[in-house]
Design a protein around this motif. Structure first.
Motif, short mmCIF file in Angstrom:
data_model
loop_
_atom_site.label_atom_id
_atom_site.label_comp_id
_atom_site.label_asym_id
_atom_site.label_seq_id
_atom_site.Cartn_x
_atom_site.Cartn_y
_atom_site.Cartn_z
N GLU A 206 10.54 -55.03 -30.00
CA GLU A 206 11.25 -54.20 -29.02
C GLU A 206 11.62 -54.99 -27.76
N THR A 207 10.77 -55.94 -27.37
CA THR A 207 11.01 -56.69 -26.13
C THR A 207 12.14 -57.70 -26.27
N THR A 208 12.44 -58.13 -27.48
CA THR A 208 13.48 -59.15 -27.69
C THR A 208 14.69 -58.60 -28.44
N ALA A 209 14.75 -57.28 -28.63
CA ALA A 209 15.90 -56.66 -29.29
C ALA A 209 17.07 -56.59 -28.31
N GLY A 210 18.30 -56.62 -28.85
CA GLY A 210 19.50 -56.49 -28.03
C GLY A 210 20.05 -57.80 -27.50
N MET A 211 19.56 -58.93 -27.99
CA MET A 211 20.06 -60.24 -27.56
C MET A 211 21.17 -60.71 -28.50
N VAL A 212 22.14 -61.43 -27.96
CA VAL A 212 23.21 -62.00 -28.78
C VAL A 212 22.63 -63.15 -29.60
N ILE A 213 22.94 -63.15 -30.89
CA ILE A 213 22.49 -64.21 -31.80
C ILE A 213 23.65 -65.19 -31.95
N SER A 214 23.47 -66.42 -31.49
CA SER A 214 24.56 -67.40 -31.59
C SER A 214 24.55 -68.05 -32.97
N SER A 215 25.58 -68.82 -33.24
CA SER A 215 25.73 -69.48 -34.54
C SER A 215 24.73 -70.62 -34.74
N ASN A 216 23.87 -70.87 -33.75
CA ASN A 216 22.79 -71.85 -33.92
C ASN A 216 21.67 -71.28 -34.78
N PHE A 217 21.78 -69.99 -35.09
CA PHE A 217 20.71 -69.29 -35.80
C PHE A 217 21.24 -68.57 -37.02
N VAL A 218 20.31 -68.22 -37.88
CA VAL A 218 20.59 -67.31 -38.98
C VAL A 218 19.72 -66.08 -38.74
N VAL A 219 20.27 -64.92 -39.02
CA VAL A 219 19.50 -63.67 -38.88
C VAL A 219 19.21 -63.15 -40.27
N ILE A 220 17.95 -62.84 -40.49
CA ILE A 220 17.49 -62.32 -41.78
C ILE A 220 16.98 -60.91 -41.55
N ILE B 34 14.30 -61.39 -38.47
CA ILE B 34 13.78 -62.75 -38.42
C ILE B 34 14.96 -63.62 -38.00
N ILE B 35 14.80 -64.33 -36.90
CA ILE B 35 15.83 -65.25 -36.43
C ILE B 35 15.30 -66.65 -36.65
N MET B 36 16.10 -67.49 -37.29
CA MET B 36 15.65 -68.84 -37.62
C MET B 36 16.65 -69.87 -37.13
N ARG B 37 16.11 -70.92 -36.53
CA ARG B 37 16.97 -72.04 -36.10
C ARG B 37 17.56 -72.72 -37.32
N LEU B 38 18.82 -73.11 -37.21
CA LEU B 38 19.47 -73.83 -38.31
C LEU B 38 19.30 -75.34 -38.17
N THR B 39 18.69 -75.77 -37.06
CA THR B 39 18.40 -77.19 -36.86
C THR B 39 16.89 -77.36 -36.66
N ALA B 40 16.44 -78.60 -36.83
CA ALA B 40 15.00 -78.88 -36.69
C ALA B 40 14.51 -78.41 -35.34
N PRO B 41 13.35 -77.84 -35.26
CA PRO B 41 12.27 -77.74 -36.25
C PRO B 41 12.33 -76.50 -37.15
N TYR B 42 13.47 -75.83 -37.26
CA TYR B 42 13.66 -74.71 -38.19
C TYR B 42 12.65 -73.58 -37.97
N THR B 43 12.33 -73.32 -36.73
CA THR B 43 11.36 -72.29 -36.39
C THR B 43 11.95 -70.90 -36.60
N ALA B 44 11.16 -70.02 -37.19
CA ALA B 44 11.54 -68.62 -37.35
C ALA B 44 10.77 -67.79 -36.33
N VAL B 45 11.44 -66.78 -35.77
CA VAL B 45 10.79 -65.86 -34.84
C VAL B 45 11.00 -64.44 -35.34
N LEU B 46 10.05 -63.59 -35.00
CA LEU B 46 10.12 -62.17 -35.36
C LEU B 46 10.55 -61.39 -34.11
N ILE B 47 11.59 -60.61 -34.25
CA ILE B 47 12.11 -59.83 -33.13
C ILE B 47 11.34 -58.51 -33.04
#
Length: 194
Positions: A82-96, A67-80
């Motif tokens: 197979e199609t979105t695996a392998g992407m770099v997660i920047s510090s704009n997000f939290v990974v759960i 689960i990748i969630m934005r740390l700024t508004a609108p704080y949207t969470a996305v579910l990763i």
């Protein structure tokens, strides 16, 4: 239970720490804020390319079930997936990443995007201009953990609803294109017959 008891919660990579100034062979798609759609989907067409100094550890890359969630508004969470695996997660997000058999990622994805949860997050966001939320706040979120069968049912229904919304939007876009073509053809025919 608190989220920290059920999942690991960490911030993404500070990009400047591992970024190469020149073109390298260690290139990754970069998950940026433009990639995250309000409805909780990842738009791969908006991804940037990240040039790394060296191969990145798995902890900095999206994995199926994250689960990748934005740390700024609108704080949207996305579910990763197979199609979105392998992407770099920047510090704009939290990974759960769920770590116990008590919490399904698909259920957590739904839960984090509910109005009640978003309200809690907005209430606890910092008061600076960006209104960011801290990873520690998310770790301390109290969650109602339902039995797995109920989580599965809610998760399936949510994912089905998301798929239907996406298909309806695609259908509306295609119909809009079709009507545009038909109207242009009708206009050209009417002009010729004048």
């Amino acid at each position: 239970m608190k989220l920290r008891d059920l999942a690991s919660v960490r911030s993404g990579l500070v990009l400047s720490r591992k970024q190469s100034k020149e073109r390298k062979s260690d290139r990754y798609p970069l998950l940026n804020l433009r990639c995250i759609r309000q409805e909780g989907a990842v738009d791969l067409g908006e991804a940037d390319v990240y040039e790394a100094k060296e191969p990145l550890k798995d902890e900095y890359l999206t994995q199926s079930g994250d689960i990748i969630m934005r740390l700024t508004a609108p704080y949207t969470a996305v579910l990763i997936d197979e199609t979105t695996a392998g992407m770099v997660i920047s510090s704009n997000f939290v990974v759960i990443r769920t770590k116990s058999g008590l919490l399904l990622p698909e259920y957590l994805f739904w839960l984090l995007n509910t109005q009640n949860m978003k309200r809690k997050i907005y209430e606890n966001a910092t008061s600076n201009m960006l209104g960011s939320v801290k990873a520690t706040f998310l770790m301390d979120l109290e969650l109602t953990v339902l039995p797995l069968e109920h989580q599965r049912r809610i998760a399936r229904l949510n994912l089905l609803a998301k798929k239907e919304e996406r298909l309806l939007k695609e259908l509306a876009d295609e119909k809009e294109k079709l009507y545009g073509i038909l109207l242009n053809q009708a206009y050209k025919s009417a002009k010729k017959g004048k």
